[in-house]
Write an enzyme that holds these catalytic residues in place. Structure first.
Site, PDB file in Angstrom:
ATOM      1  N   HIS A  87       0.815  -1.220   0.000  1.00 36.86           N
ATOM      2  CA  HIS A  87       0.000   0.000   0.000  1.00 36.86           C
ATOM      3  C   HIS A  87       0.844   1.264   0.000  1.00 36.86           C
ATOM      4  O   HIS A  87       0.340   2.332  -0.309  1.00 36.86           O
ATOM      5  CB  HIS A  87      -1.052  -0.023   1.125  1.00 36.86           C
ATOM      6  CG  HIS A  87      -0.560   0.351   2.495  1.00 36.86           C
ATOM      7  ND1 HIS A  87      -0.232  -0.577   3.462  1.00 36.86           N
ATOM      8  CD2 HIS A  87      -0.365   1.554   3.075  1.00 36.86           C
ATOM      9  CE1 HIS A  87       0.132   0.055   4.567  1.00 36.86           C
ATOM     10  NE2 HIS A  87       0.063   1.337   4.365  1.00 36.86           N
ATOM     11  N   ASP A 223       1.163  -7.619   2.339  1.00 33.57           N
ATOM     12  CA  ASP A 223       1.310  -6.190   2.054  1.00 33.57           C
ATOM     13  C   ASP A 223       2.778  -5.762   1.892  1.00 33.57           C
ATOM     14  O   ASP A 223       3.336  -5.095   2.747  1.00 33.57           O
ATOM     15  CB  ASP A 223       0.636  -5.397   3.191  1.00 33.57           C
ATOM     16  CG  ASP A 223       0.334  -3.966   2.785  1.00 33.57           C
ATOM     17  OD1 ASP A 223       0.892  -3.503   1.780  1.00 33.57           O
ATOM     18  OD2 ASP A 223      -0.456  -3.309   3.490  1.00 33.57           O
ATOM     19  N   SER A 656       3.959   2.326   8.497  1.00 36.30           N
ATOM     20  CA  SER A 656       3.789   1.295   7.481  1.00 36.30           C
ATOM     21  C   SER A 656       5.087   1.081   6.741  1.00 36.30           C
ATOM     22  O   SER A 656       5.730   2.046   6.324  1.00 36.30           O
ATOM     23  CB  SER A 656       2.703   1.696   6.497  1.00 36.30           C
ATOM     24  OG  SER A 656       1.480   1.305   7.009  1.00 36.30           O
TER      25      SER A 656
HETATM   26  N1  ARG Z   1      -4.597   0.625   7.578  1.00 28.10           N
HETATM   27  C1  ARG Z   1      -3.292   0.644   7.024  1.00 28.10           C
HETATM   28  C2  ARG Z   1      -2.700   2.065   7.131  1.00 28.10           C
HETATM   29  O1  ARG Z   1      -3.254   2.895   7.758  1.00 28.10           O
HETATM   30  C3  ARG Z   1      -3.252   0.104   5.644  1.00 28.10           C
HETATM   31  C4  ARG Z   1      -3.969   0.920   4.626  1.00 28.10           C
HETATM   32  C5  ARG Z   1      -3.927   0.424   3.212  1.00 28.10           C
HETATM   33  N2  ARG Z   1      -4.883  -0.616   2.908  1.00 28.10           N
HETATM   34  C6  ARG Z   1      -6.174  -0.418   2.513  1.00 28.10           C
HETATM   35  N3  ARG Z   1      -6.911  -1.465   2.292  1.00 28.10           N
HETATM   36  N4  ARG Z   1      -6.702   0.764   2.322  1.00 28.10           N
HETATM   37  O2  ARG Z   1      -2.095   2.630   6.292  1.00 28.10           O
HETATM   38  N1  ASP Z   2      -1.240   1.501   7.954  1.00 30.77           N
HETATM   39  C1  ASP Z   2      -0.546   2.584   8.596  1.00 30.77           C
HETATM   40  C2  ASP Z   2       0.479   3.235   7.661  1.00 30.77           C
HETATM   41  O1  ASP Z   2       0.291   3.263   6.466  1.00 30.77           O
HETATM   42  C3  ASP Z   2       0.071   2.151   9.865  1.00 30.77           C
HETATM   43  C4  ASP Z   2      -0.854   2.327  11.012  1.00 30.77           C
HETATM   44  O2  ASP Z   2      -1.615   3.314  11.022  1.00 30.77           O
HETATM   45  O3  ASP Z   2      -0.784   1.523  11.930  1.00 30.77           O
HETATM   46  O4  ASP Z   2       1.403   3.858   8.092  1.00 30.77           O
END
Ligand code: ARG
Ligand code: ASP
Length: 721
Positions: A87, A223, A656
């Site tokens: 991502h 990921d 991330s």
């Molecule tokens: N929650 C994670 C972060 O905040 C991964 C986000 C990317 N994935 C998604 N399905 N949108 O960045």
């Molecule tokens: N998914 C998040 C990022 O892209 C990490 C998090 O918020 O825990 O940095």
């Protein structure tokens, strides 16, 4: 007597050891030696603070990088190979994708260095050194100064420090406040500009579970993506050139195949973006009860519309996938955050703390003078912010980042403005060229039909959900002319406007002249964006700015008083996009009464989730075959291929892609998310439920080797059995 002595000894011990006790915290690499290393070693870490951060020898920090500004990545080979999240590389993978080469859906693997894809604009940045420069920043600052004088002095001191640090080298430097402006640190960095895409799994692996599984444990997302840093012949940063050579890093992470089990030490080393752990109850009240509900409501609508469009058309799926991921990511986090704040009773707890603190302040005349006004003033300021903040955020959700034609139309203002004074032919030419270039990017990912639906829905919601006094006059005019039914005007608008069609837009810009300005001034999208901004500039932004900057100053004193009140505690500073260390251990959790989650998942779970009818759960045939024939290679634990694991490392957005490191300093995973029940950790960390989610590095190796057939990449890594 004996008990007295014992009590005395205990008190001594508590005061003598400035070490942090809990796993919560994002610690400053430079201060690990002072505050954390002892506890880290007690928890199992076998290396020294110097192995993490040093300016004298190659160490872990030399292999950790800020990836594109919003994520973290780490170097895993002596030839500049880096791993980050899928991502995080998503935007780059998408830019290289088209219907013919759909790397998002099919994945991409360079089978040789020649096949790696360049990414103009992408940079990665390494920290060279950091230093506490508080004294220098505060030089010449006196108690008698007004707030403005103080800021001015501090800013000029910081500029001076920055300039000196970047003199005679090719580094860049910045100074950043810590503890709400109670302390300042200097960071010296080196940035590389030639970073090429090496590999990415298909979305059915890299984004497996999609937005449904996002922020959720148990998780089965692969990921990750791979890039390579290139440098000039001198190993220094250089613009892209085919003659550049793979960057030789000072350090790269060895990769462990040993695996993880509950209780094992873990450390995350990366770039957390921002947290608000020391804010007053008023702030949490604003976020939870004023801001989040409004934002959740409008995003729900946007996501519904975009989702439906993506499911109906392959091209729209490519065009809107990155946009939707972004929208949905915060939307879902806000929902989880509100639930977490509710469950932890964070507002009540902060209020309790504040009343105890007030008692303590009131017990001393000097304290009353210094700190007595903070909390009452917060109350006044937040009552204003509770109204202004949602207005500002909601309005931009509708106009700047909602209806795309409206947001895009604003770009043309810089060109139109050039026709007001004596037109400068050269400037006009440049402005036109810039607009045409930005139009290429915009229209590549634009579908007018989808945008039209967004227009109708968002225009309606803006009218319904903001008090009339906060709605821009031009909007009110249009609303009354169509009697509140925006679908009546949408067709004509989208058929005619230059902002909804690339051919019309190009023709318009190509022949743009003085008379075009008056045509532009009749375009409804353009009128709206100008008027909304004028309205905000007159009625919202100045007051919002004043209130926010006063709050910022209060925050500094509020932080000071909290530290003074609890002298024995070691405080970690809020995240501020600088390099930090979090540590803890692999740990499951109880998600709700009677439900305990184990700390790791395996490919078996992917097969259980398999559902070809749902895009996000459509497991690739190849992976199914590997599973069926149990063709796992050495990437197994108890006979299964591990996929993800959780630990109680304190992380946030920006973390991330961060390396997850074991007791030996070896890479065991790549951090990418947090578990739903604990996402309120940006405001209040919950030891029993806040968990970071990481990709098990063995799953990445398995995918590269067995799934993609790109096993040649493993040859350059240092793999520890
Ligand atoms: N929650 C994670 C972060 O905040 C991964 C986000 C990317 N994935 C998604 N399905 N949108 O960045
Ligand atoms: N998914 C998040 C990022 O892209 C990490 C998090 O918020 O825990 O940095």
């Amino acid at each position: 007597m004996k008990t007295k002595l014992l009590a005395f000894a205990l008190t001594l011990m508590i005061f003598a050891a400035p070490f942090s006790r809990a796993d919560e915290g994002m610690w400053i690499p430079l201060l690990i030696e002072k505050y954390n290393i002892k506890l880290m070693q007690e928890k199992g870490f076998k290396l020294s603070a110097e192995d993490i951060y040093s300016v004298n020898k190659a160490c872990m920090k030399d292999a950790v990088l800020s990836f594109g500004g919003g994520c973290t990545g780490e170097v895993i080979s002596p030839d500049g190979l880096l791993i980050t999240n899928h991502h995080c590389g998503y935007g780059q993978i998408q830019k290289h994708s088209s219907l013919e080469h759909d790397y998002l859906t099919d994945g991409f693997w360079a089978m040789s260095r020649e096949e790696e894809l360049s990414n103009p604009g992408l940079t990665v940045t390494f920290l060279k050194s950091m230093a506490d420069v508080t004294d220098k920043v505060m030089e010449g600052v006196t108690k008698e100064m007004t707030a403005e004088e103080r800021d001015k002095k501090i800013n000029s001191n910081m500029a001076e420090i920055r300039k000196k640090a970047a003199e005679g080298n090719n580094y860049s430097a910045f100074v950043r406040p810590f503890y709400m402006g109670n302390q300042y640190f200097l960071f010296v960095n080196e940035s590389f500009r030639d970073v090429r895409l090496v590999g990415a799994p298909p979305s059915s692996i890299g984004k497996f579970g999609g937005d449904t599984d996002n922020w959720i444990w148990p998780r089965h997302t692969g990921d990750f993506s791979l890039f390579r840093i290139y440098a000039g012949k001198d190993n220094k940063p250089a613009d892209y050139s085919k003659d550049n050579i793979p960057y030789k890093p000072l350090y790269h992470f060895p990769i462990s195949l040993k695996g993880v089990k509950e209780g094992d030490f873990t450390m995350v080393f990366g770039y957390p973006g921002s947290t608000s752990e020391y804010v007053p109850s008023y702030h949490v009240d604003m976020v939870k009860n004023y801001l989040n509900p409004k934002m959740i409501e409008i995003r729900t609508k946007k996501i519904d519309i975009i989702d439906a469009a993506m499911n109906s058309d392959k091209l729209i799926r490519i065009q809107y996938s990155a946009k939707k991921a972004g929208l949905s990511n915060s939307w879902k986090k806000w929902i989880g955050e509100n639930q977490g704040l509710e469950r932890m009773k964070t507002i009540d707890k902060k209020r309790e703390f504040e009343s105890k603190l007030t008692e303590w302040i009131n017990a001393d005349k000097e304290r009353i003078d210094k700190y007595g006004k903070i909390l009452p003033r917060y109350a006044e300021l937040y009552s204003k912010l509770n109204e202004l903040n949602p207005v500002s955020s909601y309005t931009s959700e509708v106009f700047s980042g909602g209806v795309e034609a409206i947001g895009f139309s604003r770009n043309i203002k810089s060109l139109a403005d050039l026709y007001n004074a004596t037109p400068d032919a050269e400037k006009i030419k440049t402005a036109k060229a810039n607009l045409l270039a930005s139009a290429d990017g915009f229209f590549k990912n634009y579908d007018a039909g989808t945008d039209k639906k967004l227009f109708i829905a968002l225009m309606t919601m803006y009218g319904e959900n903001l008090a009339p006094e906060w709605q821009a006059p031009e909007y009110l005019k249009i609303k009354s002319s169509c009697k509140g039914d925006f679908s009546k005007i949408a067709d004509k608008l989208y058929d005619k406007s230059v902002f909804t069609d690339q051919v019309r837009f190009k023709a318009f810009i190509g022949s743009f002249n003085k008379s075009s300005v008056s045509k532009l001034n009749k375009d409804l999208f353009y009128l709206l964006i100008l008027d909304v901004n004028k309205f905000l500039d007159a009625n919202v932004r100045p007051e919002l700015g004043r209130v926010s900057s006063e709050i910022q100053k209060l925050n500094r004193d509020f932080m000071t008083v909290q530290m003074e009140y609890d002298k024995a505690r070691v405080f970690y500073p809020d995240a501020n996009s600088t390099l930090r260390v979090s540590y803890g251990s692999i740990k499951g959790y109880e998600s709700r009464d009677g439900v305990y989650f184990k700390p790791y998942t395996t490919v078996k779970g992917i097969m259980e989730k398999d559902n070809p009818a749902i895009y996000d759960y459509d497991v690739p045939e190849k992976l199914k075959t590997l599973y069926r024939t149990r063709d796992f290679g050495p990437y197994t634990q108890d006979g299964e291929v591990p996929v993800c694991f959780i630990a109680n490392n304190h992380t946030t957005g920006g973390n991330s892609g961060s390396p997850v490191i074991n007791a030996d300093g070896h890479l065991i995973g790549v951090n990418f998310d947090r578990a739903w029940e604990g996402v309120a950790s940006d405001i209040a960390f919950n030891p029993s439920q806040s968990r970071n989610i990481s990709l098990d590095i063995r799953y990445a190796l398995f995918i590269i080797d067995k799934f993609a057939g790109a096993g040649y990449l493993l040859n350059e890594m240092t793999i520890v059995k």
